[in-house]
Design an enzyme around this catalytic site. Structure first.
Site, PDB file in Angstrom:
ATOM      1  N   ASP A  53      25.856  12.717   0.678  1.00  0.00           N
ATOM      2  CA  ASP A  53      26.843  13.058   1.713  1.00  0.00           C
ATOM      3  C   ASP A  53      26.611  12.220   2.970  1.00  0.00           C
ATOM      4  OD1 ASP A  53      24.590  14.337   2.645  1.00  0.00           O
ATOM      5  OD2 ASP A  53      25.529  16.312   2.871  1.00  0.00           O
ATOM      6  N   SER A  54      25.613  11.324   2.918  1.00  0.00           N
ATOM      7  CA  SER A  54      25.474  10.281   3.941  1.00  0.00           C
ATOM      8  C   SER A  54      26.751   9.440   4.008  1.00  0.00           C
ATOM      9  CB  SER A  54      24.271   9.384   3.646  1.00  0.00           C
ATOM     10  OG  SER A  54      24.319   8.892   2.314  1.00  0.00           O
ATOM     11  N   LYS A 121      22.688  17.918  -5.952  1.00  0.00           N
ATOM     12  CA  LYS A 121      21.593  18.089  -4.989  1.00  0.00           C
ATOM     13  C   LYS A 121      22.051  19.015  -3.866  1.00  0.00           C
ATOM     14  CE  LYS A 121      20.114  14.598  -2.121  1.00  0.00           C
ATOM     15  NZ  LYS A 121      20.336  15.161  -0.770  1.00  0.00           N
ATOM     16  N   GLU A 123      20.462  21.080  -0.102  1.00  0.00           N
ATOM     17  CA  GLU A 123      19.402  21.049   0.911  1.00  0.00           C
ATOM     18  C   GLU A 123      18.794  22.425   1.155  1.00  0.00           C
ATOM     19  OE1 GLU A 123      20.798  19.183   4.512  1.00  0.00           O
ATOM     20  OE2 GLU A 123      21.399  17.356   3.474  1.00  0.00           O
ATOM     21  N   GLU A 188      12.384  14.279   2.501  1.00  0.00           N
ATOM     22  CA  GLU A 188      12.866  13.357   3.545  1.00  0.00           C
ATOM     23  C   GLU A 188      12.071  13.515   4.839  1.00  0.00           C
ATOM     24  OE1 GLU A 188      17.127  13.273   4.047  1.00  0.00           O
ATOM     25  OE2 GLU A 188      17.004  12.057   5.883  1.00  0.00           O
TER      26      GLU A 188
HETATM   27  O1  KIV Z   1      22.938  11.914   1.702  1.00  0.00           O
HETATM   28  C1  KIV Z   1      22.040  11.138   1.369  1.00  0.00           C
HETATM   29  O2  KIV Z   1      22.210   9.923   1.260  1.00  0.00           O
HETATM   30  C2  KIV Z   1      20.711  11.702   1.081  1.00  0.00           C
HETATM   31  C3  KIV Z   1      19.555  10.761   1.001  1.00  0.00           C
HETATM   32  C4  KIV Z   1      19.261  10.196   2.334  1.00  0.00           C
HETATM   33  C5  KIV Z   1      18.371  11.390   0.377  1.00  0.00           C
HETATM   34  O3  KIV Z   1      20.593  12.874   0.926  1.00  0.00           O
END
Ligand code: KIV
Length: 270
Positions: A53-54, A121, A123, A188
């Site tokens: 989600d980056s 994934k 968090e 992270e």
């Molecule tokens: O959103 C993302 O790119 C991430 C990575 C930085 C681990 O969660």
């Protein structure tokens, strides 16, 4: 069309990634958001592509990951998964898309059925959500340490687990996450010593970002390592374009550096 066994590349599975940890072979991972980069990263031998989600920051230009929606994630996950032959694809469940077990299952199903993700994934130490998803047959990657979706609660992007109490909480969370059925863990921005201890103690592969050299694998945000980010490159990343004249070469150099335990160095660790 040729169907010889020698030119069929097989998709990596969670078992392949676990076997790599057992063998002591480093696992390489990069974020990806579209088909062109997906094909390039796949060809370079990178094991995992994370549709992170980056993308809210590097693709959409927001200052946090909070505005990203499940529809955004499905769209980019489909772009990535359609173009790869080998790499394992993980997709992020975005902010508030796993606020209840039911909500999480509905959204994870979208990432898998429409997006083609092999794992999702999420968090934080959300054991109830993780075990509910795993019970439905949904593979889950945990994420501890710096949690970008909680940035407004944390008050800034900083190293986590620096004092003993915080470090012990992260170790306990990591262990419980594994007990809940998570198949992978992203750590992270934590001290290298803490990440080493967690990677050693857990049987599931631990993928680090800003977490030192002793994790089972490494992940970076693609645009950071190509040095084309909008904001300043974080200290834990490295500009791999410095080692190559082409984007393909930079991705290849990253993969080799991870596989040969040459990335990260102490310069990129805490
Ligand atoms: O959103 C993302 O790119 C991430 C990575 C930085 C681990 O969660």
């Amino acid at each position: 069309m040729s169907h010889h066994a020698c030119d069929t590349v097989k998709l990596l599975t969670i078992n392949d990634l676990s076997a790599m940890k057992k063998r002591g072979e480093k696992i390489s991972c990069l974020t990806a958001y579209d088909a062109s980069f997906s094909a390039l990263i796949d060809k370079s031998g990178v094991d995992i592509m994370l549709v992170g989600d980056s993308l809210g920051m590097v693709v959409q230009g927001h200052s946090t990951t909070i505005p990203v929606t499940i529809d955004d994630m499905v769209y980019h996950t489909r772009c990535v998964s359609s173009a790869r032959k080998r790499a394992f694809v993980i997709a992020d469940l975005p902010f508030m898309s796993y606020s209840s077990p039911e909500n999480a299952a509905t959204n994870a199903a979208k990432l898998m059925q429409m997006g083609g993700a092999q794992m999702v994934k999420l968090e934080g130490p959300r054991m109830e959500i993780i075990s509910f998803l795993v019970d439905q047959g949904i593979p889950v990657c945990g994420h501890l340490g710096l949690l970008p979706q909680s940035i407004n609660r944390l008050g800034g992007y900083k190293v986590q687990g620096k004092d003993l109490v915080e470090a012990e909480k992260i170790i306990a969370d990591a262990y419980q996450l594994q007990q809940s059925g998570a198949g992978l863990l992203v750590l992270e921005c934590v001290p290298a010593m803490l990440a080493k201890e967690i990677s050693t103690r857990l049987s599931i592969p631990v993928i680090g970002i800003g977490a030192g050299i002793d994790c089972d694998g490494q992940v970076l945000v693609l645009y950071d390592m190509l040095d084309i980010g909008i904001v300043k490159r974080p200290r834990f990343s490295r500009n791999f374009m410095q080692e190559s004249a082409t984007i393909e070469g930079a991705i290849h150099a990253y993969n080799e550096a991870v596989k040969q335990s040459r990335f990260p160095t102490s310069e990129q660790s805490f």
